[in-house]
Design an enzyme around this catalytic site. Structure first.
Site, PDB file in Angstrom:
ATOM      1  N   HIS A  29     -56.112 -12.773   4.086  1.00 41.70           N
ATOM      2  CA  HIS A  29     -54.769 -13.217   3.677  1.00 41.70           C
ATOM      3  C   HIS A  29     -54.332 -12.431   2.448  1.00 41.70           C
ATOM      4  O   HIS A  29     -54.604 -12.816   1.307  1.00 41.70           O
ATOM      5  CB  HIS A  29     -54.761 -14.720   3.381  1.00 41.70           C
ATOM      6  CG  HIS A  29     -53.383 -15.312   3.309  1.00 41.70           C
ATOM      7  ND1 HIS A  29     -52.920 -16.255   4.197  1.00 41.70           N
ATOM      8  CD2 HIS A  29     -52.336 -15.061   2.470  1.00 41.70           C
ATOM      9  CE1 HIS A  29     -51.676 -16.580   3.895  1.00 41.70           C
ATOM     10  NE2 HIS A  29     -51.299 -15.862   2.839  1.00 41.70           N
ATOM     11  N   HIS A  31     -50.840  -9.978   1.308  1.00 45.07           N
ATOM     12  CA  HIS A  31     -49.521  -9.455   1.665  1.00 45.07           C
ATOM     13  C   HIS A  31     -49.347  -8.029   1.138  1.00 45.07           C
ATOM     14  O   HIS A  31     -49.593  -7.765  -0.040  1.00 45.07           O
ATOM     15  CB  HIS A  31     -48.424 -10.352   1.081  1.00 45.07           C
ATOM     16  CG  HIS A  31     -48.358 -11.714   1.709  1.00 45.07           C
ATOM     17  ND1 HIS A  31     -47.461 -12.032   2.707  1.00 45.07           N
ATOM     18  CD2 HIS A  31     -49.088 -12.838   1.488  1.00 45.07           C
ATOM     19  CE1 HIS A  31     -47.630 -13.300   3.068  1.00 45.07           C
ATOM     20  NE2 HIS A  31     -48.622 -13.806   2.336  1.00 45.07           N
ATOM     21  N   ASP A  33     -46.633  -6.350   0.514  1.00 47.82           N
ATOM     22  CA  ASP A  33     -45.607  -6.223  -0.525  1.00 47.82           C
ATOM     23  C   ASP A  33     -45.971  -6.958  -1.807  1.00 47.82           C
ATOM     24  O   ASP A  33     -45.246  -6.887  -2.796  1.00 47.82           O
ATOM     25  CB  ASP A  33     -44.242  -6.694  -0.012  1.00 47.82           C
ATOM     26  CG  ASP A  33     -44.257  -8.117   0.512  1.00 47.82           C
ATOM     27  OD1 ASP A  33     -45.352  -8.646   0.750  1.00 47.82           O
ATOM     28  OD2 ASP A  33     -43.173  -8.691   0.701  1.00 47.82           O
ATOM     29  N   HIS A 217     -48.804 -19.717   8.150  1.00 42.29           N
ATOM     30  CA  HIS A 217     -48.720 -20.296   6.809  1.00 42.29           C
ATOM     31  C   HIS A 217     -48.416 -21.788   6.954  1.00 42.29           C
ATOM     32  O   HIS A 217     -47.366 -22.169   7.479  1.00 42.29           O
ATOM     33  CB  HIS A 217     -47.588 -19.644   6.009  1.00 42.29           C
ATOM     34  CG  HIS A 217     -47.954 -18.355   5.350  1.00 42.29           C
ATOM     35  ND1 HIS A 217     -48.013 -17.165   6.033  1.00 42.29           N
ATOM     36  CD2 HIS A 217     -48.251 -18.071   4.055  1.00 42.29           C
ATOM     37  CE1 HIS A 217     -48.334 -16.188   5.180  1.00 42.29           C
ATOM     38  NE2 HIS A 217     -48.491 -16.721   3.982  1.00 42.29           N
ATOM     39  N   GLU A 220     -49.335 -25.241   2.410  1.00 42.83           N
ATOM     40  CA  GLU A 220     -49.195 -24.664   1.070  1.00 42.83           C
ATOM     41  C   GLU A 220     -48.031 -25.332   0.358  1.00 42.83           C
ATOM     42  O   GLU A 220     -48.211 -26.027  -0.633  1.00 42.83           O
ATOM     43  CB  GLU A 220     -48.974 -23.157   1.155  1.00 42.83           C
ATOM     44  CG  GLU A 220     -48.800 -22.487  -0.203  1.00 42.83           C
ATOM     45  CD  GLU A 220     -48.327 -21.046  -0.111  1.00 42.83           C
ATOM     46  OE1 GLU A 220     -48.566 -20.286  -1.075  1.00 42.83           O
ATOM     47  OE2 GLU A 220     -47.697 -20.672   0.897  1.00 42.83           O
TER      48      GLU A 220
END
Length: 384
Positions: A29, A31, A33, A217, A220
């Site tokens: 996990h 990202h 960006d 996702h 969270e």
């Protein structure tokens, strides 16, 4: 959200951190960006005419970390507006992806799945396919260079669809077109509350029909019902973060007699928690990010969460399939080695427990069985 986090290391964890960094690890996990090098962001921003709050790499990294620790979601998200702004050309995407691989290797990662949303990288005319091809070219450049040095890093792409943009069907078709050219799975990202997986049920059905695995996702920024929907509508094989599954775990009000004759309290799992644990649905936990975004705030007794309030250890002790991740290395100011050292310090883990988390992640990855077995042998031998 209110959180109290600490720097990546303290004096007591420095030596452990170095030991962990030298060992092979798995990242599921992370990202794209959210993990640029500060110096690269500055250089690309200058070329693209994007204004940054500072052009000093250390000061920029510090600002992003302070924003993440501030408790303000608006400040936390500031970095993503800047990083995506400079990731709008094939050349820049290729460079960011190549450096992504190099940075993972420097931290001892041997397998990773990088998630990103191609739909966010079309402001200068790139097609979705061109964006995916550019990232794949960068990943392959990075992997090939490491192979020349007799080092192993394997990276697969996870195509993310942004929940708020209603382009999930396009993203699924994109994943299908590139499934044999670097794409290993699918994800939905963006605002969890108000954009449930059920909204994209046809897209998840199309994925299942194409036999493409999905991580979602969930758990969270929203609670147990979001996780339930990820499992039912999203057919999730893993949960991105998933930490609020702990809200479906309770302790009996009345004690029961233990084997030694003393009083003990029974742990009660709700239906969703029991499903997740019994079927070993992997939880892609990102400890520092979970603290910064307020995901673990419900578990803090006084309203100010610290890393020791994280339900990670409780879930691990109860037999949930947990792994450790970074989420956004630049934004949160972390590394995977640092996150493992942080948990070791917080919960007293030895290397054996930290190795468990690597195997949990590897066995839950979207790699093929043969590749998993080969990497598992490498990881176990090194961590022994």
């Amino acid at each position: 959200m209110t959180a109290t986090s600490s720097p990546e290391t303290t004096g007591s964890t420095d030596s452990l951190l170095e030991q962990i960094r030298s060992l092979p690890k798995v990242s599921l996990h992370d990202h794209l960006d959210g993990g640029l090098r500060p110096a690269t962001l500055i250089e690309l921003a200058r070329e693209a005419g994007v204004e940054l709050p500072t052009e000093d790499p250390e000061a920029l990294a510090r600002r992003f970390r302070e924003n993440a620790d501030s408790g303000s979601l608006e400040r936390y998200l500031e970095a993503f507006g800047l990083t995506t702004a400079v990731m709008q050309t094939a050349q820049n995407l290729r460079r960011v992806a190549r450096e992504y691989v190099e940075d993972l290797a420097a931290d001892g990662v041997v397998y990773a799945e990088v998630r990103w949303a191609p739909e966010q990288h079309q402001q200068q005319g790139l097609s979705l396919d061109e964006a995916v091809e550019a990232v794949q070219a960068g990943l392959e450049e990075g992997m090939a260079a490491l192979e020349d040095e007799d080092r192993i890093v394997v990276v697969g792409q996870l195509i993310s669809a942004m929940r708020q943009s209603d382009r999930a069907d396009e993203a699924v078709e994109l994943a299908k077109r590139h499934r044999d050219r670097g794409v290993v799975g699918f994800d939905i990202a963006g605002p969890e509350h108000g954009f449930p997986p059920s909204r994209f049920a046809p897209a998840f059905t199309a994925l299942a029909e194409a036999m493409i695995p999905a991580t979602v996702h969930a758990g969270e920024a929203d609670g147990v019902e979001s996780i339930r929907d990820a499992l039912v509508s999203g057919r999730a094989q893993r949960l991105g973060h998933g930490v609020r599954i702990a809200e479906d775990v309770s302790i009996s009000e009345e004690p029961v007699t233990s084997d030694d004759g003393g009083d003990a309290y029974e742990v009660i799992l709700g239906d969703v928690a029991r499903w997740v644990r019994d079927r070993q649905v992997h939880l892609e936990v990102s400890p520092t990010s979970n603290l910064q975004t307020g995901a673990i705030a419900p578990f803090a007794s006084d309203g100010t969460a610290t890393i020791t309030d994280h339900p990670f250890d409780m879930l691990y002790q109860l037999g949930f399939n947990v792994g450790v991740n970074t989420d956004n290395r630049l934004v949160s100011g972390v590394t995977l080695s640092g996150e493992l050292a942080l948990l070791a310090e917080a919960f007293g883990y030895e290397l054996a427990e930290l190795a468990d988390f690597q195997i949990n992640a590897l066995e839950s990855s979207f790699l093929g069985q043969e590749e998993r077995e080969a990497l598992s042998a490498l990881i176990l031998e090194a961590w022994q």
